[in-house]
Design an enzyme around this catalytic site. Structure first.
Site, PDB file in Angstrom:
ATOM      1  N   LEU A  33       0.827  -1.409  -0.039  1.00 42.14           N
ATOM      2  CA  LEU A  33       0.046   0.029   0.043  1.00 42.14           C
ATOM      3  C   LEU A  33       0.839   1.207  -0.027  1.00 42.14           C
ATOM      4  O   LEU A  33       1.784   1.421   0.666  1.00 42.14           O
ATOM      5  CB  LEU A  33      -0.944   0.012   1.228  1.00 42.14           C
ATOM      6  CG  LEU A  33      -1.791  -0.981   1.140  1.00 42.14           C
ATOM      7  CD1 LEU A  33      -2.824  -0.812   2.577  1.00 42.14           C
ATOM      8  CD2 LEU A  33      -2.667  -1.159   0.032  1.00 42.14           C
ATOM      9  N   HIS A  37      -3.144   4.183  -2.903  1.00 44.10           N
ATOM     10  CA  HIS A  37      -4.354   3.397  -2.280  1.00 44.10           C
ATOM     11  C   HIS A  37      -5.234   3.888  -1.113  1.00 44.10           C
ATOM     12  O   HIS A  37      -6.230   3.939  -1.016  1.00 44.10           O
ATOM     13  CB  HIS A  37      -3.773   1.804  -1.637  1.00 44.10           C
ATOM     14  CG  HIS A  37      -2.945   1.187  -2.616  1.00 44.10           C
ATOM     15  ND1 HIS A  37      -1.682   0.816  -2.818  1.00 44.10           N
ATOM     16  CD2 HIS A  37      -3.540   0.611  -3.914  1.00 44.10           C
ATOM     17  CE1 HIS A  37      -1.221   0.377  -3.407  1.00 44.10           C
ATOM     18  NE2 HIS A  37      -2.388  -0.159  -4.508  1.00 44.10           N
ATOM     19  N   GLY A 148      -8.602   3.737  -9.003  1.00 41.34           N
ATOM     20  CA  GLY A 148      -7.896   4.795  -9.333  1.00 41.34           C
ATOM     21  C   GLY A 148      -7.952   5.199 -10.709  1.00 41.34           C
ATOM     22  O   GLY A 148      -7.802   4.261 -11.606  1.00 41.34           O
ATOM     23  N   SER A 187       2.886   0.522  -6.932  1.00 39.80           N
ATOM     24  CA  SER A 187       3.796  -0.581  -6.026  1.00 39.80           C
ATOM     25  C   SER A 187       4.842  -0.884  -7.131  1.00 39.80           C
ATOM     26  O   SER A 187       5.900  -1.098  -6.316  1.00 39.80           O
ATOM     27  CB  SER A 187       2.933  -1.630  -5.799  1.00 39.80           C
ATOM     28  OG  SER A 187       1.640  -1.375  -5.157  1.00 39.80           O
ATOM     29  N   ARG A 188       4.854  -0.803  -8.347  1.00 38.26           N
ATOM     30  CA  ARG A 188       5.860  -1.141  -9.261  1.00 38.26           C
ATOM     31  C   ARG A 188       6.892  -0.331  -9.074  1.00 38.26           C
ATOM     32  O   ARG A 188       8.003  -0.650  -9.800  1.00 38.26           O
ATOM     33  CB  ARG A 188       5.413  -1.213 -10.740  1.00 38.26           C
ATOM     34  CG  ARG A 188       4.659  -2.576 -10.633  1.00 38.26           C
ATOM     35  CD  ARG A 188       4.021  -2.864 -12.162  1.00 38.26           C
ATOM     36  NE  ARG A 188       3.737  -4.182 -12.601  1.00 38.26           N
ATOM     37  CZ  ARG A 188       2.409  -4.706 -12.073  1.00 38.26           C
ATOM     38  NH1 ARG A 188       1.465  -3.700 -12.021  1.00 38.26           N
ATOM     39  NH2 ARG A 188       2.158  -5.962 -12.416  1.00 38.26           N
TER      40      ARG A 188
END
Ligand code: AMP
Length: 283
Positions: A33, A37, A148, A187-188
């Site tokens: 997260l 998020h 999102g 997250s990437r």
């Protein structure tokens, strides 16, 4: 905060909450997260009695040949702490076996909208997304699901699926949260080396340049795409996967920009594939 692993237990608790007349806001995620998020969770918190957050790294949306499902960032402990801080009521953390008992023979697919943009280089991706989200909606029965804008195509595809299949769930698409330098949080981003991280803000800079160009009257899609491509290749060592200007209704590419247009792109820094987009209004 209730931590639930079992789909059957979640389903039972949700039914009890609905019987009590509670409204349910749902944020589906793959975890690791970040503020993007959290912005969805906060909006869900403001607008519903109960907030359900799911964390599930969904294997079926990764290409088994090209993408490394096992390398996707996972940080369950921190995710649980963050969810508690945001007053999430239920965090759903199923295992893969629980979500995909074998044999698993059913899938849900949205046609056409999944053909272009990310669908071109990730042909099985959206089927994985729509199948897991149908399952999650059936378990959580949310009044509102929060998604999102960063993953614009995903949000449009899920909106269409919910409409086509008559789910009662409403979808709210929330703005992309960015780092101070403009890079869309993802997250990437953890995959980036420090050099690549320094270069990556050029992606959004290029999109902003494109917006400016549209504002000043440029309507040729080719010109806009060229401008973005030049900026990104001048400022990064990334490989461009696609840059497209598409209609927001059909996600079909346009030659001349008119009305509401989504300008979307994907670039690869080695294994890190980053996406971003902006919505523009062309005259
Ligand atoms: P993910 O965990 O990457 O699958 O994302 C879960 C949800 O969070 C999706 O609806 C994403 O679009 C959304 N999301 C991811 N990054 C951002 C961001 N930077 N800003 C807003 N929403 C985001």
């Amino acid at each position: 905060m209730r931590q639930i692993k079992s789909p059957a237990v979640l389903q039972k608790e949700i039914r009890q909450l609905i019987r009590k007349g509670k409204t349910i806001g749902f944020v589906p995620t793959m975890g690791a997260l970040h503020e993007g998020h959290l912005s969805l969770i906060r909006k869900a918190r403001r607008e519903n009695d109960i907030v359900v957050l799911s964390i599930f790294v969904n294997p079926s949306q990764f290409d088994p040949k090209k993408e490394d499902f096992s390398a996707y960032p996972r940080d369950k402990k921190t995710d649980i702490l963050l969810a508690k801080e945001e007053n999430v009521d239920i965090i759903f953390l199923p295992t893969t076996d629980m979500m995909y008992p074998t044999p698993f023979l059913t899938s849900v697919e949205v046609a056409e909208l999944t053909r272009n943009l990310c669908g071109r280089s990730r042909p099985t991706h959206f089927r994985g997304v729509t199948t897991i989200v149908v399952k999650l909606i059936n378990l959580v029965l949310p009044d509102i699901m929060y998604l999102g804008q960063k993953d614009a195509q995903q949000a449009f595809v899920l909106k269409r699926m919910v409409k086509d299949l008559n789910f009662a769930t409403k979808i709210k698409i929330c703005p992309t949260v960015r780092a101070k330098d403009g890079l869309a949080l993802s997250s990437r981003n953890q995959y980036l080396t420090s050099d690549q991280r320094r270069q990556a803000p050029a992606i959004y800079e290029a999109l902003k340049k494109a917006r400016q160009a549209v504002k000043s009257g440029v309507t040729s899609s080719q010109k806009i795409r060229k401008l973005i491509e030049q900026h990104i290749s001048q400022h990064t060592d990334s490989k461009i996967d696609y840059i497209e200007c598409v209609e927001t209704e059909t996600l079909n590419p346009v030659k001349h920009l008119k009305g509401n247009i989504l300008i979307a792109l994907a670039v690869k820094f080695n294994t890190a594939r980053l996406i971003d987009n902006i919505l523009v209004q062309a005259k």
